[in-house]
Design an enzyme around this catalytic site. Structure first.
Site, PDB file in Angstrom:
ATOM      1  N   PHE A  12       0.861  -1.188   0.000  1.00  0.00           N
ATOM      2  CA  PHE A  12       0.000   0.000   0.000  1.00  0.00           C
ATOM      3  C   PHE A  12       0.894   1.233   0.000  1.00  0.00           C
ATOM      4  O   PHE A  12       0.796   2.122   0.821  1.00  0.00           O
ATOM      5  CB  PHE A  12      -0.923  -0.032   1.233  1.00  0.00           C
ATOM      6  CG  PHE A  12      -2.165   0.804   1.068  1.00  0.00           C
ATOM      7  CD1 PHE A  12      -3.074   0.533   0.046  1.00  0.00           C
ATOM      8  CD2 PHE A  12      -2.433   1.858   1.942  1.00  0.00           C
ATOM      9  CE1 PHE A  12      -4.221   1.305  -0.106  1.00  0.00           C
ATOM     10  CE2 PHE A  12      -3.579   2.622   1.803  1.00  0.00           C
ATOM     11  CZ  PHE A  12      -4.474   2.354   0.776  1.00  0.00           C
ATOM     12  N   VAL A  15       1.899   2.825  -5.561  1.00  0.00           N
ATOM     13  CA  VAL A  15       0.990   2.178  -6.520  1.00  0.00           C
ATOM     14  C   VAL A  15      -0.265   1.642  -5.812  1.00  0.00           C
ATOM     15  O   VAL A  15      -1.391   1.819  -6.293  1.00  0.00           O
ATOM     16  CB  VAL A  15       1.717   1.052  -7.299  1.00  0.00           C
ATOM     17  CG1 VAL A  15       0.765   0.378  -8.285  1.00  0.00           C
ATOM     18  CG2 VAL A  15       2.913   1.618  -8.051  1.00  0.00           C
ATOM     19  N   GLU A 121       0.121  -5.314 -17.004  1.00  0.00           N
ATOM     20  CA  GLU A 121       0.209  -4.114 -17.852  1.00  0.00           C
ATOM     21  C   GLU A 121       0.928  -2.968 -17.131  1.00  0.00           C
ATOM     22  O   GLU A 121       1.703  -2.223 -17.734  1.00  0.00           O
ATOM     23  CB  GLU A 121      -1.203  -3.671 -18.267  1.00  0.00           C
ATOM     24  CG  GLU A 121      -1.243  -2.617 -19.340  1.00  0.00           C
ATOM     25  CD  GLU A 121      -0.666  -3.085 -20.671  1.00  0.00           C
ATOM     26  OE1 GLU A 121      -1.302  -3.884 -21.352  1.00  0.00           O
ATOM     27  OE2 GLU A 121       0.440  -2.627 -21.021  1.00  0.00           O
ATOM     28  N   ILE A 128       0.645   3.397 -20.338  1.00  0.00           N
ATOM     29  CA  ILE A 128       0.571   3.066 -21.784  1.00  0.00           C
ATOM     30  C   ILE A 128       0.191   1.588 -21.948  1.00  0.00           C
ATOM     31  O   ILE A 128       0.898   0.718 -21.433  1.00  0.00           O
ATOM     32  CB  ILE A 128       1.925   3.338 -22.489  1.00  0.00           C
ATOM     33  CG1 ILE A 128       2.314   4.806 -22.346  1.00  0.00           C
ATOM     34  CG2 ILE A 128       1.855   2.928 -23.960  1.00  0.00           C
ATOM     35  CD1 ILE A 128       3.669   5.158 -22.936  1.00  0.00           C
ATOM     36  N   GLY A 179       7.588  10.253  -6.066  1.00  0.00           N
ATOM     37  CA  GLY A 179       7.183   8.841  -6.168  1.00  0.00           C
ATOM     38  C   GLY A 179       7.443   8.234  -7.526  1.00  0.00           C
ATOM     39  O   GLY A 179       6.894   7.183  -7.852  1.00  0.00           O
ATOM     40  N   GLU A 182      12.308   4.250  -8.329  1.00  0.00           N
ATOM     41  CA  GLU A 182      12.268   2.983  -7.611  1.00  0.00           C
ATOM     42  C   GLU A 182      12.868   3.198  -6.224  1.00  0.00           C
ATOM     43  O   GLU A 182      13.667   4.116  -6.015  1.00  0.00           O
ATOM     44  CB  GLU A 182      13.095   1.935  -8.359  1.00  0.00           C
ATOM     45  CG  GLU A 182      12.458   1.446  -9.634  1.00  0.00           C
ATOM     46  CD  GLU A 182      11.157   0.687  -9.400  1.00  0.00           C
ATOM     47  OE1 GLU A 182      11.093  -0.165  -8.506  1.00  0.00           O
ATOM     48  OE2 GLU A 182      10.171   0.963 -10.101  1.00  0.00           O
ATOM     49  N   ASP A 193      15.770  -0.841 -14.779  1.00  0.00           N
ATOM     50  CA  ASP A 193      14.297  -0.823 -14.831  1.00  0.00           C
ATOM     51  C   ASP A 193      13.774  -0.861 -16.287  1.00  0.00           C
ATOM     52  O   ASP A 193      12.960  -1.727 -16.620  1.00  0.00           O
ATOM     53  CB  ASP A 193      13.792   0.408 -14.060  1.00  0.00           C
ATOM     54  CG  ASP A 193      12.308   0.605 -14.194  1.00  0.00           C
ATOM     55  OD1 ASP A 193      11.552   0.097 -13.358  1.00  0.00           O
ATOM     56  OD2 ASP A 193      11.885   1.286 -15.154  1.00  0.00           O
ATOM     57  N   LYS A 197      11.603  -4.013 -18.397  1.00  0.00           N
ATOM     58  CA  LYS A 197      10.410  -3.776 -19.225  1.00  0.00           C
ATOM     59  C   LYS A 197      10.656  -4.263 -20.654  1.00  0.00           C
ATOM     60  O   LYS A 197       9.778  -4.866 -21.273  1.00  0.00           O
ATOM     61  CB  LYS A 197      10.051  -2.280 -19.221  1.00  0.00           C
ATOM     62  CG  LYS A 197       9.635  -1.797 -17.833  1.00  0.00           C
ATOM     63  CD  LYS A 197       9.613  -0.290 -17.755  1.00  0.00           C
ATOM     64  CE  LYS A 197       9.252   0.157 -16.356  1.00  0.00           C
ATOM     65  NZ  LYS A 197       9.509   1.583 -16.114  1.00  0.00           N
ATOM     66  N   GLY A 294       4.271   6.867 -11.316  1.00  0.00           N
ATOM     67  CA  GLY A 294       3.339   7.541 -10.416  1.00  0.00           C
ATOM     68  C   GLY A 294       2.166   6.643 -10.044  1.00  0.00           C
ATOM     69  O   GLY A 294       1.840   5.691 -10.752  1.00  0.00           O
TER      70      GLY A 294
HETATM   71  N1  LIG Z   1       6.047   4.020  -8.250  1.00  0.00           N
HETATM   72  C1  LIG Z   1       5.827   3.927  -9.554  1.00  0.00           C
HETATM   73  O1  LIG Z   1       5.692   4.921 -10.271  1.00  0.00           O
HETATM   74  C2  LIG Z   1       5.723   2.571 -10.196  1.00  0.00           C
HETATM   75  C3  LIG Z   1       5.343   2.500 -11.556  1.00  0.00           C
HETATM   76  C4  LIG Z   1       5.199   1.235 -12.160  1.00  0.00           C
HETATM   77  C5  LIG Z   1       5.464   0.096 -11.425  1.00  0.00           C
HETATM   78  N2  LIG Z   1       5.870   0.199 -10.115  1.00  0.00           N
HETATM   79  C6  LIG Z   1       6.112  -1.048  -9.385  1.00  0.00           C
HETATM   80  O2  LIG Z   1       5.096  -1.206  -8.412  1.00  0.00           O
HETATM   81  C7  LIG Z   1       5.619  -1.905  -7.266  1.00  0.00           C
HETATM   82  C8  LIG Z   1       5.339  -1.062  -6.012  1.00  0.00           C
HETATM   83  O3  LIG Z   1       6.036   0.178  -6.131  1.00  0.00           O
HETATM   84  P1  LIG Z   1       5.709   1.408  -5.171  1.00  0.00           P
HETATM   85  O4  LIG Z   1       6.351   2.586  -5.815  1.00  0.00           O
HETATM   86  O5  LIG Z   1       4.257   1.447  -4.847  1.00  0.00           O
HETATM   87  O6  LIG Z   1       6.537   1.002  -3.858  1.00  0.00           O
HETATM   88  P2  LIG Z   1       6.459   1.693  -2.408  1.00  0.00           P
HETATM   89  O7  LIG Z   1       5.781   3.003  -2.489  1.00  0.00           O
HETATM   90  O8  LIG Z   1       7.820   1.617  -1.836  1.00  0.00           O
HETATM   91  O9  LIG Z   1       5.485   0.703  -1.576  1.00  0.00           O
HETATM   92  C9  LIG Z   1       5.851  -0.610  -1.341  1.00  0.00           C
HETATM   93  C10 LIG Z   1       4.776  -1.274  -0.512  1.00  0.00           C
HETATM   94  O10 LIG Z   1       5.102  -2.668  -0.416  1.00  0.00           O
HETATM   95  C11 LIG Z   1       4.952  -3.075   0.929  1.00  0.00           C
HETATM   96  N3  LIG Z   1       5.807  -4.249   1.154  1.00  0.00           N
HETATM   97  C12 LIG Z   1       7.138  -4.383   0.935  1.00  0.00           C
HETATM   98  N4  LIG Z   1       7.526  -5.651   1.181  1.00  0.00           N
HETATM   99  C13 LIG Z   1       6.411  -6.336   1.565  1.00  0.00           C
HETATM  100  C14 LIG Z   1       6.147  -7.674   1.946  1.00  0.00           C
HETATM  101  N5  LIG Z   1       7.123  -8.585   1.982  1.00  0.00           N
HETATM  102  N6  LIG Z   1       4.872  -8.027   2.260  1.00  0.00           N
HETATM  103  C15 LIG Z   1       3.863  -7.113   2.219  1.00  0.00           C
HETATM  104  N7  LIG Z   1       4.056  -5.823   1.857  1.00  0.00           N
HETATM  105  C16 LIG Z   1       5.311  -5.435   1.538  1.00  0.00           C
HETATM  106  C17 LIG Z   1       5.338  -1.860   1.726  1.00  0.00           C
HETATM  107  O11 LIG Z   1       4.793  -2.017   3.023  1.00  0.00           O
HETATM  108  P3  LIG Z   1       4.845  -0.838   4.140  1.00  0.00           P
HETATM  109  O12 LIG Z   1       3.758   0.117   3.702  1.00  0.00           O
HETATM  110  O13 LIG Z   1       4.499  -1.562   5.363  1.00  0.00           O
HETATM  111  O14 LIG Z   1       6.218  -0.274   4.066  1.00  0.00           O
HETATM  112  C18 LIG Z   1       4.677  -0.746   0.910  1.00  0.00           C
HETATM  113  O15 LIG Z   1       3.320  -0.614   1.254  1.00  0.00           O
HETATM  114  C19 LIG Z   1       7.102  -2.119  -7.559  1.00  0.00           C
HETATM  115  O16 LIG Z   1       7.268  -3.400  -8.121  1.00  0.00           O
HETATM  116  C20 LIG Z   1       7.421  -1.078  -8.623  1.00  0.00           C
HETATM  117  O17 LIG Z   1       8.473  -1.503  -9.486  1.00  0.00           O
HETATM  118  C21 LIG Z   1       5.981   1.412  -9.500  1.00  0.00           C
END
Ligand SMILES: NC(=O)c1ccc[n+]([C@@H]2O[C@H](COP(=O)([O-])OP(=O)(O)OC[C@H]3O[C@@H](n4cnc5c(N)ncnc54)[C@H](OP(=O)(O)O)[C@@H]3O)[C@@H](O)[C@H]2O)c1
Length: 396
Positions: A12, A15, A121, A128, A179, A182, A193, A197, A294
């Site tokens: 949470f 994303v 996706e 996209i 945000g 990575e 990254d 992709k 984002g």
């Molecule tokens: N940010 C972007 O723009 C974006 C775009 C495309 C794809 N992504 C991908 O989306 C994924 C999430 O990215 P994000 O930016 O949302 O990361 P983030 O903001 O760092 O959030 C990570 C979340 O994962 C939780 N978490 C980590 N390890 C865990 C585990 N073992 N069990 C349960 N929960 C766990 C964290 O828990 P806590 O809240 O307790 O810390 C946090 O809520 C990644 O794979 C990233 O590559 C991100």
């Protein structure tokens, strides 16, 4: 027939919360959140605690949960979660490109073995819709190239450096604060990254299962003020570009910084936007542009996958079954700008053609044509005092 889906979410963060808000605003979709599994017990949460758990089995073992959304930032734990969910016959949506790219073959097998779909996706260029397009629309062997800007945070950094004269570190800090970056910024800056992709795209575009180690990624960390000055003088911007293209009966794939002229559609892709150019033998160029990072853009891609699951959509991986025999190759020519200083010995005979040479006390450069395999196997390819930027062949 569409059905009401019960969701179990992992993560949470940017994303996960983005998806939550997108889902809240989308009244037409038949999906309900049952539980959200997170990691850190001391964090304040934006929703009542009754939604949260710290025990993954509360989601995975819940027979009511039929879709698992894997949105965590830990690829190793993500693979454990995704494979466990698929083995239980649950549909899975993930945005984790490293996890998908590292385990593409196993993930395909698991989907088949347990008859459970995995959609991702959001893992490629966020908003996209490139994977479903490659899978459904470009379902023929006339596709010749897929390339573009696949990483929002480096594009944001390069935009800030070029347009606003910000320092590299300042721009990176801003990308992180918004945000876009990575959790480990090296994944973005060093080009890992966009490579993950690209590997996913290679499967859906050309039916190739490429291990990330097989694809060369060269990042933006060595770009200097001198390189930026050279780009500006010639009317270029520098963009981090992921490329895949059929070369005879093989496929070339790489991630490298590139001088981009105003003639290219990628020139106007700025900030956290991504741009993808798809090239076909008869369709010629098509260009997709949208936010590549984002919470909301990625959340909307995840939502689109959830929506697809309501009508039982799954990837068919048709091109992997076409038996085209396509393989990756490093045997192709490229045109590069190679900047170095007097401490680095460059063996000029690696080049097939040298178009331009410049020598000064601090900086020297060569612009020339070189075989990609001969470039990447040179001793100086990863030298910290060297930077390499691609030029399009027609842009002398
Ligand atoms: N940010 C972007 O723009 C974006 C775009 C495309 C794809 N992504 C991908 O989306 C994924 C999430 O990215 P994000 O930016 O949302 O990361 P983030 O903001 O760092 O959030 C990570 C979340 O994962 C939780 N978490 C980590 N390890 C865990 C585990 N073992 N069990 C349960 N929960 C766990 C964290 O828990 P806590 O809240 O307790 O810390 C946090 O809520 C990644 O794979 C990233 O590559 C991100």
């Amino acid at each position: 027939m569409s059905r009401n889906l019960k969701l179990g979410i992992f993560g949470f963060g940017v994303v996960g919360q983005g998806l939550y808000h997108v889902l809240e605003e989308t009244k037409g979709i038949k999906a309900e959140i049952l539980k959200i599994c997170v990691k850190n017990r001391s964090k304040n949460r934006a929703l009542p605690m009754k939604y949260f758990t710290f025990d993954k089995d509360e989601v995975l073992d819940n027979p009511e949960v039929d879709v698992v959304l894997e949105l965590i930032d830990d690829p190793k734990a993500a693979f454990e979660i995704v494979s466990a969910a698929l083995k239980k016959g649950k549909a899975v949506v993930t945005a984790n490109k490293k996890m998908v790219a590292d385990h593409m073959t196993e993930l395909c097998e698991l989907q088949q073995l347990y008859n459970a779909p995995l959609l991702y996706e959001g893992s490629c260029c966020a908003s996209i819709p490139i994977i479903r397009n490659l899978e459904e629309y470009y379902d023929n062997d006339l596709l010749s190239a897929v390339e573009g800007i696949f990483n929002g945070s480096t594009n944001f950094i390069l935009t800030k450096v070029f347009a606003e004269q910000k320092s590299f570190d300042e721009a990176l800090a801003e990308a992180q604060q918004l945000g876009y970056a990575e959790s480990d910024p090296r994944l973005d800056v060093e080009g890992f990254d966009p490579k993950y992709k690209l590997c996913i795209i290679l499967t859906h575009a050309f039916g190739l299962f490429a291990e990330p180690e097989e694809v060369v990624n060269y990042g933006i960390q060595n770009i200097s003020d001198f390189d930026i000055k050279i780009a500006r003088e010639r009317g270029y911007k520098i963009k981090l570009v992921a490329k895949s293209r059929k070369v005879d009966d093989k496929v070339m794939a790489m991630v490298m910084p590139q001088f981009v002229s105003p003639k290219s559609q990628l020139y106007k892709v700025e900030r956290e936007f991504n741009g993808v150019i798809v090239e076909g033998a008869f369709s010629e160029h098509q260009f997709f542009m949208g936010k590549g990072a984002g919470g909301y853009p990625t959340g909307s891609a995840v939502l689109s996958d959830i929506s697809a699951l309501t009508y039982a959509y799954k990837y068919e991986y048709k091109k992997t079954r076409q038996d085209s025999g396509l393989q990756l190759t490093r045997d192709f020519q490229i045109k590069i700008y190679l900047r170095f200083d007097h401490t680095v010995g460059i063996d000029r005979d690696r080049f097939d053609k040298i178009y331009e040479e410049y020598k000064a006390l601090d900086n020297q450069y060569i612009i020339g044509e070189i075989n990609f395999d001969r470039l990447t196997s040179s001793e100086w390819f990863r030298h910290p005092k060297v930077n390499i930027i691609l030029l399009e062949p027609e842009e002398d």
